[in-house]
Design an enzyme around this catalytic site. Sequence first.
Site: not given
Length: 140
Positions: A64-66
Amino acid sequence: MTDQDAAPIAGLEWVSRRGLGALADKMGIEFTEFTVDRCVATMPVEGNTQPVGLLHGGAYVVLGESLGSMAANLHAGPGRLAVGTDINATHTRSATRGQVTAVCTPIHLGRSMTVHEIVVSDDAGRRCSTVRITNLIRER
């Protein structure tokens, strides 16, 4: 190469030039679609599991952060940098094999802040995790 060195580009070519970073590479994350309005990536379950064979909760967050951070940086544009300030995840199902697919869409695209929602689903299309990330945009 920095963003300032490159001519303005978008889409998967922008991701390819910038790179995803060593952690995303180790986890097998692959972007398949990339625009300001929608980003999609996949990640294998194998190699990213807890000891009991479930996809690790932290792996959902890394995926998700990527996506959210890359999307925020594309929105920020040349000479600006988006940095994460908040991330949270709600895991609602466990993936145990195959791959997961994450779809990232913006909730807010401002001049100084972005918020993205990332829905991660298993091979059967069942939602496994919902990640929300907030990024601050600043000048380099």
